[in-house]
Design a protein around this motif. Structure first.
Motif, PDB file in Angstrom:
ATOM      1  N   GLY A 101     -38.117   4.578 -16.388  1.00 40.52           N
ATOM      2  CA  GLY A 101     -38.883   5.164 -15.292  1.00 40.52           C
ATOM      3  C   GLY A 101     -40.103   4.373 -14.852  1.00 40.52           C
ATOM      4  O   GLY A 101     -40.852   4.830 -13.991  1.00 40.52           O
ATOM      5  N   TYR A 102     -40.306   3.175 -15.414  1.00 42.11           N
ATOM      6  CA  TYR A 102     -41.429   2.326 -15.027  1.00 42.11           C
ATOM      7  C   TYR A 102     -40.916   1.050 -14.364  1.00 42.11           C
ATOM      8  O   TYR A 102     -39.855   0.535 -14.735  1.00 42.11           O
ATOM      9  N   TYR A 103     -41.696   0.523 -13.410  1.00 42.85           N
ATOM     10  CA  TYR A 103     -41.260  -0.605 -12.593  1.00 42.85           C
ATOM     11  C   TYR A 103     -42.232  -1.780 -12.670  1.00 42.85           C
ATOM     12  O   TYR A 103     -43.418  -1.609 -12.931  1.00 42.85           O
ATOM     13  N   ALA A 104     -41.684  -2.976 -12.390  1.00 43.04           N
ATOM     14  CA  ALA A 104     -42.500  -4.186 -12.261  1.00 43.04           C
ATOM     15  C   ALA A 104     -41.863  -5.091 -11.226  1.00 43.04           C
ATOM     16  O   ALA A 104     -40.663  -5.008 -10.948  1.00 43.04           O
ATOM     17  N   ASP A 105     -42.676  -5.970 -10.654  1.00 46.97           N
ATOM     18  CA  ASP A 105     -42.241  -6.859  -9.580  1.00 46.97           C
ATOM     19  C   ASP A 105     -43.003  -8.173  -9.712  1.00 46.97           C
ATOM     20  O   ASP A 105     -44.234  -8.170  -9.873  1.00 46.97           O
ATOM     21  N   THR A 106     -42.292  -9.299  -9.649  1.00 45.21           N
ATOM     22  CA  THR A 106     -42.942 -10.588  -9.790  1.00 45.21           C
ATOM     23  C   THR A 106     -42.143 -11.653  -9.052  1.00 45.21           C
ATOM     24  O   THR A 106     -40.923 -11.546  -8.920  1.00 45.21           O
ATOM     25  N   GLY A 107     -42.831 -12.665  -8.559  1.00 49.92           N
ATOM     26  CA  GLY A 107     -42.140 -13.732  -7.847  1.00 49.92           C
ATOM     27  C   GLY A 107     -42.930 -15.016  -7.863  1.00 49.92           C
ATOM     28  O   GLY A 107     -44.160 -15.012  -7.998  1.00 49.92           O
ATOM     29  N   ILE A 108     -42.209 -16.128  -7.717  1.00 51.57           N
ATOM     30  CA  ILE A 108     -42.872 -17.428  -7.683  1.00 51.57           C
ATOM     31  C   ILE A 108     -42.047 -18.391  -6.846  1.00 51.57           C
ATOM     32  O   ILE A 108     -40.819 -18.342  -6.839  1.00 51.57           O
ATOM     33  N   SER A 109     -42.725 -19.257  -6.136  1.00 43.96           N
ATOM     34  CA  SER A 109     -42.087 -20.333  -5.385  1.00 43.96           C
ATOM     35  C   SER A 109     -42.382 -21.661  -6.076  1.00 43.96           C
ATOM     36  O   SER A 109     -43.485 -21.880  -6.580  1.00 43.96           O
ATOM     37  N   PHE A 110     -41.389 -22.560  -6.067  1.00 45.76           N
ATOM     38  CA  PHE A 110     -41.545 -23.843  -6.735  1.00 45.76           C
ATOM     39  C   PHE A 110     -40.606 -24.860  -6.109  1.00 45.76           C
ATOM     40  O   PHE A 110     -39.635 -24.509  -5.428  1.00 45.76           O
ATOM     41  N   VAL A 111     -40.912 -26.123  -6.350  1.00 49.55           N
ATOM     42  CA  VAL A 111     -40.100 -27.210  -5.828  1.00 49.55           C
ATOM     43  C   VAL A 111     -39.182 -27.709  -6.937  1.00 49.55           C
ATOM     44  O   VAL A 111     -39.612 -27.919  -8.074  1.00 49.55           O
ATOM     45  N   VAL A 112     -37.910 -27.886  -6.610  1.00 49.04           N
ATOM     46  CA  VAL A 112     -36.926 -28.351  -7.594  1.00 49.04           C
ATOM     47  C   VAL A 112     -37.021 -29.869  -7.723  1.00 49.04           C
ATOM     48  O   VAL A 112     -36.806 -30.596  -6.748  1.00 49.04           O
TER      49      VAL A 112
END
Length: 248
Positions: A101-112
């Motif tokens: 019942g608990y949520y999280a959100d995360t994101g990242i941009s990067f160059v390959v």
């Protein structure tokens, strides 16, 4: 959500750690030649092993366990079997999930691998903008202070921000109050932050465009016409002592 109990804090930290681990594993696994569906299958296995669920799939029936966006795709990119990643691509990995019942959100941009200096710059500035906003993330502060600080950091580098994608409240669902946590200065965003409030803060740094549009082909992916955009996002619990980042 406003976290009030030890159960709340523990639950938010557990799903935050899961989402952060999936994000990091997908970043480490992103090599030239891998497809976005192969990355998404790694996330599927990790969600299942952790006893957690993909939030976009569970809440919105998104056609993937994670959102993986490449180059002019800014957000909500759909994992695909034929979509290969290449050296120099700008990739965004966005992971959100729930457990108990608990949520999280995360994101990242990067160059390959080795890419254009301009692309690495917007990734670095996105993180800088997040950290600038994080310093303002405290109970009693105005919500607009986060965006103002982030935008100031971005402008120092001659870049701009996307203004029609925002952060949001989170905790008991993926998107909840407070809505519209901007990554830019907007006095309309003057709600007072509360002790225990849970937010996802995610500045989007752009080379020059300030808006994205939604793909008519798939109805999910947000795109730009010409700009490249980098995102940096974490889930944060606001406390009087310090902001707690659950997704590190």
């Amino acid at each position: 959500m406003v976290a009030k109990t030890k159960k709340d804090f523990d639950g938010l930290k557990i799903i935050g750690e899961i989402c952060g681990a999936i994000r990091d594993e997908l970043v480490d696994s992103t090599k030239p030649g891998i497809t976005t569906i192969e990355l998404d299958e790694i996330a599927k296995e990790m969600f299942e092993k952790a006893g957690a669920q993909s939030a976009p799939k569970g809440e919105y029936d998104f056609p993937g366990y994670t959102c993986i966006s490449i180059n002019k795709e800014v957000a909500h990119g759909i994992p695909k079997r034929k979509r290969k990643i290449h050296e120099g691509d700008l990739v965004n990995i966005d992971v959100s999930g729930s457990k108990n019942g608990y949520y999280a959100d995360t994101g990242i941009s990067f160059v390959v691998g080795k890419g254009e200096v301009e692309l690495q710059k917007i990734c670095d500035v996105a993180k800088e903008a997040f950290n600038a906003g994080l310093k303002k993330a405290k109970p009693g502060a105005k919500k607009s202070a986060l965006g103002k600080a982030a935008h100031s950091a971005v402008k120092r580098h001659g870049l701009t921000v996307i203004k029609n994608l925002t952060g949001h409240g989170i905790g008991r669902s993926l998107h909840e109050e407070p809505t519209n946590i901007f990554g830019f200065n907007n006095r309309w965003d003057d709600e007072i932050l509360k002790d225990g409030m849970v937010i996802a803060f995610e500045p989007f740094v752009s080379t020059f465009e300030e808006e994205v549009y939604q793909s008519e082909d798939d109805g999910w992916t947000f795109l730009t016409n010409e700009s490249f955009v980098a995102q940096y996002e974490h889930t944060i619990i606001l406390t009087k002592e310090r902001p707690i980042i659950t997704t590190l």
